[in-house]
Motif scaffolding. Structure first.
Motif, PDB file in Angstrom:
ATOM      1  N   LEU B  53      16.995   4.053 -29.222  1.00 44.34           N
ATOM      2  CA  LEU B  53      17.472   3.260 -30.275  1.00 44.34           C
ATOM      3  C   LEU B  53      16.742   3.502 -31.489  1.00 44.34           C
ATOM      4  CD1 LEU B  53      17.673  -0.178 -27.953  1.00 44.34           C
ATOM      5  CD2 LEU B  53      19.529   1.311 -28.713  1.00 44.34           C
ATOM      6  N   GLY B  54      17.365   3.585 -32.443  1.00 45.05           N
ATOM      7  CA  GLY B  54      16.774   3.754 -33.842  1.00 45.05           C
ATOM      8  C   GLY B  54      17.014   5.180 -34.149  1.00 45.05           C
ATOM      9  N   VAL B  55      17.080   6.226 -33.243  1.00 44.53           N
ATOM     10  CA  VAL B  55      17.274   7.571 -33.389  1.00 44.53           C
ATOM     11  C   VAL B  55      18.672   8.266 -33.109  1.00 44.53           C
ATOM     12  CG1 VAL B  55      16.095   9.737 -32.869  1.00 44.53           C
ATOM     13  CG2 VAL B  55      14.965   7.677 -32.884  1.00 44.53           C
ATOM     14  N   GLY B  56      19.242   8.008 -31.948  1.00 45.97           N
ATOM     15  CA  GLY B  56      20.384   8.334 -31.552  1.00 45.97           C
ATOM     16  C   GLY B  56      20.498   8.913 -30.172  1.00 45.97           C
ATOM     17  N   GLU B  57      21.540   9.524 -29.699  1.00 49.36           N
ATOM     18  CA  GLU B  57      21.697  10.131 -28.320  1.00 49.36           C
ATOM     19  C   GLU B  57      21.933  11.353 -28.274  1.00 49.36           C
ATOM     20  OE1 GLU B  57      24.093   6.338 -26.277  1.00 49.36           O
ATOM     21  OE2 GLU B  57      25.231   7.833 -27.336  1.00 49.36           O
ATOM     22  N   CYS B  58      21.594  12.165 -27.150  1.00 46.75           N
ATOM     23  CA  CYS B  58      21.750  13.574 -26.899  1.00 46.75           C
ATOM     24  C   CYS B  58      22.331  13.856 -25.516  1.00 46.75           C
ATOM     25  CB  CYS B  58      20.817  14.327 -27.626  1.00 46.75           C
ATOM     26  SG  CYS B  58      19.155  14.086 -26.277  1.00 46.75           S
ATOM     27  N   GLU B 240      28.475  23.727 -23.345  1.00 50.63           N
ATOM     28  CA  GLU B 240      27.852  22.759 -24.070  1.00 50.63           C
ATOM     29  C   GLU B 240      28.649  22.482 -25.358  1.00 50.63           C
ATOM     30  OE1 GLU B 240      23.941  24.785 -25.145  1.00 50.63           O
ATOM     31  OE2 GLU B 240      22.928  23.251 -23.843  1.00 50.63           O
ATOM     32  N   MET B 241      28.598  21.503 -25.712  1.00 54.08           N
ATOM     33  CA  MET B 241      29.251  21.229 -27.151  1.00 54.08           C
ATOM     34  C   MET B 241      28.343  20.276 -27.940  1.00 54.08           C
ATOM     35  SD  MET B 241      31.960  22.722 -28.573  1.00 54.08           S
ATOM     36  CE  MET B 241      32.906  23.920 -28.042  1.00 54.08           C
ATOM     37  N   ARG B 242      28.668  20.077 -29.088  1.00 55.43           N
ATOM     38  CA  ARG B 242      28.199  18.785 -29.855  1.00 55.43           C
ATOM     39  C   ARG B 242      28.903  17.524 -29.543  1.00 55.43           C
ATOM     40  NH1 ARG B 242      25.705  17.763 -35.247  1.00 55.43           N
ATOM     41  NH2 ARG B 242      26.191  15.714 -35.897  1.00 55.43           N
ATOM     42  N   MET B 243      28.437  16.567 -29.024  1.00 55.82           N
ATOM     43  CA  MET B 243      29.023  15.326 -28.434  1.00 55.82           C
ATOM     44  C   MET B 243      28.541  14.031 -29.077  1.00 55.82           C
ATOM     45  SD  MET B 243      29.096  16.093 -24.445  1.00 55.82           S
ATOM     46  CE  MET B 243      29.797  17.596 -23.941  1.00 55.82           C
ATOM     47  N   LYS B 244      29.462  13.062 -29.254  1.00 55.97           N
ATOM     48  CA  LYS B 244      28.932  11.752 -29.601  1.00 55.97           C
ATOM     49  C   LYS B 244      29.156  10.917 -28.449  1.00 55.97           C
ATOM     50  CE  LYS B 244      27.072  12.512 -33.677  1.00 55.97           C
ATOM     51  NZ  LYS B 244      25.717  11.870 -34.144  1.00 55.97           N
TER      52      LYS B 244
ATOM     53  N   VAL C 257      28.910   8.537 -34.421  1.00 51.98           N
ATOM     54  CA  VAL C 257      27.914   7.187 -33.803  1.00 51.98           C
ATOM     55  C   VAL C 257      26.630   7.563 -34.225  1.00 51.98           C
ATOM     56  CG1 VAL C 257      27.016   5.716 -31.971  1.00 51.98           C
ATOM     57  CG2 VAL C 257      29.272   6.627 -31.793  1.00 51.98           C
ATOM     58  N   THR C 258      25.982   6.620 -35.190  1.00 50.23           N
ATOM     59  CA  THR C 258      24.656   6.939 -35.500  1.00 50.23           C
ATOM     60  C   THR C 258      23.841   5.711 -35.540  1.00 50.23           C
ATOM     61  OG1 THR C 258      25.384   6.459 -37.937  1.00 50.23           O
ATOM     62  CG2 THR C 258      25.394   8.819 -37.525  1.00 50.23           C
ATOM     63  N   VAL C 262      16.143  -0.615 -39.929  1.00 53.70           N
ATOM     64  CA  VAL C 262      15.350  -1.286 -41.084  1.00 53.70           C
ATOM     65  C   VAL C 262      14.215  -2.048 -40.602  1.00 53.70           C
ATOM     66  CG1 VAL C 262      15.633  -2.832 -42.908  1.00 53.70           C
ATOM     67  CG2 VAL C 262      17.683  -1.940 -42.080  1.00 53.70           C
ATOM     68  N   LYS C 263      13.061  -1.333 -40.773  1.00 55.79           N
ATOM     69  CA  LYS C 263      11.692  -1.949 -40.497  1.00 55.79           C
ATOM     70  C   LYS C 263      11.774  -1.787 -38.607  1.00 55.79           C
ATOM     71  CE  LYS C 263      10.388  -4.446 -44.517  1.00 55.79           C
ATOM     72  NZ  LYS C 263      10.480  -5.504 -45.071  1.00 55.79           N
ATOM     73  N   GLN C 264      11.795  -3.190 -38.130  1.00 58.42           N
ATOM     74  CA  GLN C 264      11.643  -3.090 -36.639  1.00 58.42           C
ATOM     75  C   GLN C 264      12.919  -3.166 -36.194  1.00 58.42           C
ATOM     76  OE1 GLN C 264       8.603  -2.611 -35.308  1.00 58.42           O
ATOM     77  NE2 GLN C 264       8.123  -2.161 -37.634  1.00 58.42           N
ATOM     78  N   SER C 265      14.035  -3.247 -36.698  1.00 62.44           N
ATOM     79  CA  SER C 265      15.322  -3.485 -36.153  1.00 62.44           C
ATOM     80  C   SER C 265      16.461  -2.411 -36.435  1.00 62.44           C
ATOM     81  CB  SER C 265      15.703  -4.974 -36.256  1.00 62.44           C
ATOM     82  OG  SER C 265      15.817  -5.132 -37.570  1.00 62.44           O
ATOM     83  N   GLY C 266      17.433  -2.429 -35.928  1.00 59.28           N
ATOM     84  CA  GLY C 266      18.390  -1.404 -36.390  1.00 59.28           C
ATOM     85  C   GLY C 266      19.683  -1.651 -35.363  1.00 59.28           C
ATOM     86  N   ARG C 267      20.383  -0.911 -35.888  1.00 59.01           N
ATOM     87  CA  ARG C 267      22.045  -0.834 -35.269  1.00 59.01           C
ATOM     88  C   ARG C 267      22.522   0.599 -35.027  1.00 59.01           C
ATOM     89  NH1 ARG C 267      26.752  -2.182 -39.527  1.00 59.01           N
ATOM     90  NH2 ARG C 267      26.133  -0.603 -41.334  1.00 59.01           N
ATOM     91  N   ARG C 268      23.297   0.368 -33.849  1.00 55.06           N
ATOM     92  CA  ARG C 268      24.010   1.559 -33.708  1.00 55.06           C
ATOM     93  C   ARG C 268      25.554   1.435 -34.342  1.00 55.06           C
ATOM     94  NH1 ARG C 268      22.663   4.358 -28.162  1.00 55.06           N
ATOM     95  NH2 ARG C 268      20.839   5.103 -29.357  1.00 55.06           N
ATOM     96  N   VAL C 269      26.026   2.306 -34.971  1.00 51.74           N
ATOM     97  CA  VAL C 269      27.014   2.123 -35.583  1.00 51.74           C
ATOM     98  C   VAL C 269      28.230   3.410 -35.524  1.00 51.74           C
ATOM     99  CG1 VAL C 269      26.152   2.968 -37.957  1.00 51.74           C
ATOM    100  CG2 VAL C 269      28.006   1.586 -38.037  1.00 51.74           C
TER     101      VAL C 269
END
Lengths: 327, 279, 344
Positions: B53-58, B240-244, C257-258, C262-269
């Protein structure tokens, strides 16, 4: 117009036949009324489809960095291109930025009498009904099922053309003159001045209104000859500089940074504005940089090939008042 | 309704550094909730999205076998944003897993056949799961001879080393480990995977070949397999492929009309020949 | 309540305000509304806000179900747990949608609903929305629906079909959802007569004739089986590589999907993405299976006319012409289709 068109065709045909150029980038008839489309011709026969009229708005210099990065034999490949005043200035900047060399291109310059904004004309007629378009020196006649309507070119010019002071290309190998005089603007652009005269709240509102429509299609960037970065900061993931959403903060971030990258390079051709499907007035922002750079450094991009780019060089005379002393 | 975008919470239970370059780590993940663990039914070949969370997925192949109960293994090379963050994670950290995703190796087809595994470098992960699965006493009798050829550039780049050496000693599989270039202490094969494959020349009759490795290895392995008599529908590759999204919607991982995330990642060589060479 | 009639019902144009007023009691209505630069979908509260005499809206209506920017989940780092974002939904009516756009929505349904697992965000919005379609009497010059299996009176995706007959509307419920709309409204209608149907057919025929069928689409699709076709290089030459064609397309549905913090919280959008962008397929390793504009343009065309046909059994182009109108270099998909079809 017709004579210029004929001259372009025969000269390009000759250049291709004599193998002085490998390919020529010009304009062909569009598939929609009041439109033209960039085209790549590589034979004398193909050169017959080249056209010239007041709707040849695209800045074709945009294709050159891409082509040059792909050609196998950089020394021997020569690309021909047709340039209006603004397009030639883009070329000059691209040469300064080492995206291409002068001897790789053959420039057919055309003295420009100003381009007509097709969107402006279409907004005044029922665009679904247009059958044909005719052009004289000063007028555009639009034929539709409802009859004919005549538009003055002067009143329907593309915005940047109104205040353009470089209608004749600044570099060329051959110059073609149309029957009309090159359009020399007598007035200066007041876009920025008018904007700055407004109160701050109103300025913010305008900014929000304009940029709030952005759908992040990046057409402004991709239509701009200056935007040739292989990987744009807007899409980079390592690191990701800002979000990819259509939230106002992300949009403002994108446009602000992109436009700042244009400082001292933007020739005010208006390609970004014309490409924008949401009709965002991006010139409001690019113009400010054009004026700023001119005022601070006395520099006008693309005018003098030998002049160094102000932000890529150092001079002891550079103004330093942007540096704020801590209080 | 189940939301396929929601990651399932897991705890990092163990981290093992796999290679000398220290850019490949194996993470052992344990589900926080028992019902999530019970619902996570998979077979070797499948992958999951690791989610921070906050970074993304792979998307990462599942390196453990379903016969290894109670945890999942993921072997991750530090490459992009998410994998880098993951490499900075510590035991006890909570991350997310989304899956299992994609298809599996063709276990139905492999039943009562010989299985040949050819792999190189960092791509061994889901094939390690396959070996582990077949070797399980509950499954071993379903398959005939198991041959594994696995190579890496140097001894220090081999994954799962202690397991490899243990497998070498067993008599219910033929294990051949090779490196492009050995060091002073290296006493096993030296040479590229395709060359070793050619030397060992496993019989093609009634054999299914599973191939996964870097593009250059695949390029030179396929002709050798053909020479040995393997048909295109008995060779399987994992891509392999770029995926979301991982569920065939976001549109980026397609090769022709197949989505690697949903219709793959395992394809037979015959299937791949019908698809555009765009991967 | 509007009674069910075999041939549909006739609503006098003068009763349109009543119809809208009645509908607003049950539904949120969105319909074409006049803006500075053409029509776009806007919230409709009374019939005067509608601009039903229109070609098509500037943007397609896909954003109603698949918004350009959409939060999937949010979290704060305190408990490290993701919480699902639920779209706010209420009964909604898209009123006066063009048949091509309704057909496109039926294709999006295949992507997000038929293709398991279902997309819960799309589903929630879609299930709350009904579609009232307005057949085209005067298609635009950029329309080519009839070439790609759509048409001015295409019914697929619509709950109610409307036809404008001079000063009357012929309305027909096509689905249980359409019947439901009829039961929810209180406005005076008459049963349609066979004479009305003749009038409608006549208008549809006229509209069909106005849409040029310029090419044999099957010949084009046949050519696409040659992935390495020599035409791509030339066709892609003038493309700038922007995302206009994909963002304006009513069937394009690729997304990114990214994560945002923001500081301590966030979202997947989730945001729209485009196969025309270079980073769309860029691997973390640096490898890119579609490195150039040629490969990316091929993907866009192939996806619509070849891959989608294999995968979903449908051609993912409805002939709305939006990509033609907005392309900054006037790339015309009809021209692409013709050039490839005619390539020998």
């Amino acid at each position: 117009m017709k004579r210029a068109e004929h001259e372009i065709r025969s000269n390009v045909g000759k250049l291709l036949k004599q193998k002085k150029i490998d390919v020529f980038i010009g304009y062909e008839k569009g598939t929609l009324p009041l439109r033209t489309s960039p085209c790549f011709v590589s034979s004398e026969k193909e050169a017959r489809k080249l056209i010239w009229n007041s709707f040849c708005t695209n800045n074709l210099a945009v294709y050159l960095p891409h082509i040059m990065s792909r050609v196998k034999n950089k020394r021997s490949t020569r690309v021909g291109i047709i340039c209006k005043g603004c397009d030639s200035r883009s070329l000059v900047e691209l040469i300064k930025e080492k995206q291409l060399t002068r001897d790789q291109i053959y420039i057919i310059g055309i003295s420009c009498s100003g381009m007509v904004d097709y969107k402006r004309i279409l907004s005044q007629v029922n665009s679904d009904e247009v059958i044909g378009v005719d052009e004289t020196a000063d007028e555009i006649t639009v034929r539709s099922k409802e009859g004919e309507r005549v538009f003055s070119k002067e009143e329907n010019l593309c915005e940047p053309c109104r205040t353009c002071k470089h209608a004749v290309p600044t570099v060329y190998d051959m110059l073609i003159r149309t029957a009309q005089q090159p359009r020399q603007a007598t007035t200066s652009d007041s876009t920025v001045h008018d904007f700055l005269m407004k109160p701050r709240e109103e300025r913010w509102q305008i900014l929000e209104q304009e940029l709030g429509q952005c759908i992040r299609c990046y057409a402004c960037r991709n239509a701009c000859p200056n935007c040739y970065c292989k990987e744009c900061f807007a899409e980079q993931t390592k690191p990701r500089w800002f979000g990819v959403t259509t939230d106002l903060t992300d949009i403002i971030f994108y446009h602000t940074i992109r436009i700042f990258h244009q400082a001292g390079r933007c020739v005010d051709c208006g390609a970004c504005v014309r490409a924008c499907p949401m009709n965002i007035n991006l010139r409001l922002f690019t113009r400010m940089l054009v004026d700023e750079v001119k005022e601070r450094f006395g520099y006008e991009p693309g005018v003098a090939p030998e002049e160094l780019q102000p932000l890529a060089t150092y001079s002891a005379k550079d103004k330093q008042d942007f540096m704020i002393e801590p209080e | 309704m189940k939301n396929p975008y929601m990651p399932i919470p897991v705890r990092i239970d163990n981290i093992n550094i796999e290679n000398d370059a220290r850019d490949i780590k194996t993470f052992r993940l344990v589900f926080l909730n028992k019902e999530d663990a019970d619902a996570f039914n998979f077979m070797p070949g499948q992958f999951a999205e690791l989610s921070i969370l906050g970074v993304g997925e792979c998307p990462i192949g599942i390196a453990s076998s379903p016969t290894e109960k109670g945890y999942l293994l993921f072997t991750v090379k530090r490459t992009g944003v998410v994998t880098t963050k993951l490499h900075h994670a510590e035991i006890g950290d909570i991350i997310g897993v989304r899956g299992p995703l994609g298809n599996t190796y063709p276990f139905e087809k492999m039943r009562n056949s010989n299985v040949l595994i050819v792999s190189g470098g960092f791509a061994f992960t889901t094939l390690r799961a396959t070996v582990k699965y077949i070797l399980d006493s509950a499954n071993r009798f379903n398959y005939r001879d198991l041959t594994v050829i696995y190579g890496a550039r140097t001894p220090g780049e081999l994954l799962y080393k202690s397991e490899l050496w243990a497998w070498e000693k067993r008599n219910d599989l033929a294990m051949q480990v090779t490196v492009d270039k050995g060091d002073k202490s290296w006493s096993r094969y030296e040479g590229f995977v395709p060359a070793v494959l050619k030397k060992i020349a496993p019989a093609a009759k009634q054999t299914i070949a599973l191939v996964c490795g870097p593009p250059i290895m695949i390029k030179f392995t396929l002709p050798v397999l053909k020479e040995l008599g393997f048909s295109d529908d008995s060779i399987f590759l994992s891509l392999e492929m770029r995926m979301k999204c991982g569920i065939g919607k976001c549109g980026r991982c397609n090769i022709g009309h197949k989505y690697v995330c949903k219709d793959g990642p395992v394809f037979s060589s015959a299937e791949l020949q019908k698809l555009p060479q765009e991967y | 309540m509007v009674k069910r009639e075999r041939l549909g019902v006739i609503l006098s144009e003068s009763r349109l305000p009543e119809l809208i007023a009645s509908l607003t009691e049950t539904y949120r209505i969105f319909g074409p509304s006049k803006k500075d630069d053409g029509e776009s979908f806007a919230a409709i509260h009374k019939s005067e806000e509608l601009a039903l005499d229109y070609g098509n809206t500037k943007m397609s209506p896909k954003g109603f179900f698949f918004p350009q920017t959409e939060s999937l989940m949010w979290y704060d780092s305190a408990d490290k747990k993701a919480k699902q974002d639920k779209p706010e939904v209420q009964p909604t009516l898209l009123f006066g949608l063009r048949p091509c756009d309704a057909l496109a929505i039926s294709y999006l349904d295949k992507v997000f609903l038929s293709n398991e697992p279902q997309d819960p965000y799309y589903r929630q919005r879609r299930e709350a929305t009904k579609i009232v379609c307005l057949a085209c009497n005067s298609p635009s010059p950029t329309c080519f629906c009839t070439t790609v299996g759509c048409g001015p009176d295409s019914e697929k995706g619509a709950d109610i079909m409307m036809y404008k007959l001079n000063d009357r509307y012929l309305m027909k419920a096509l689905t249980p959802g359409g019947e439901e709309i009829f039961t929810n409204i209180d406005v005076e209608t008459e049963p349609a007569t066979s004479q009305d149907i003749v009038e409608k057919d006549d208008l549809v025929n006229k509209a069909c004739q106005m849409v040029k069928r310029f090419v044999d689409i099957d010949e084009f699709k046949e050519k696409l089986n040659n992935f390495q076709g020599p035409w791509w290089e030339k066709l892609a030459q003038k493309c700038l590589g922007c995302g206009i064609c994909t963002y304006f397309c009513p069937t394009c549905h690729c997304f990114d999907v990214t994560d945002e913090v923001v500081k301590q919280s966030g979202r997947r959008v989730r945001t729209w993405d485009s196969c025309m962008y270079p980073l769309f397929t860029l691997h973390a390793s640096g490898h890119n299976p579609r490195p150039g504009i040629k490969e990316r343009m091929r993907q866009r065309i192939m996806h619509k006319f070849n891959y989608a046909v294999e995968y979903y059994g449908e051609t993912f182009c409805v002939g709305c012409g939006r990509c033609i109108i907005h392309c900054p270099v006037n790339i015309d998909i009809r021209q692409i289709i013709m050039d490839i079809a005619e390539e020998r």
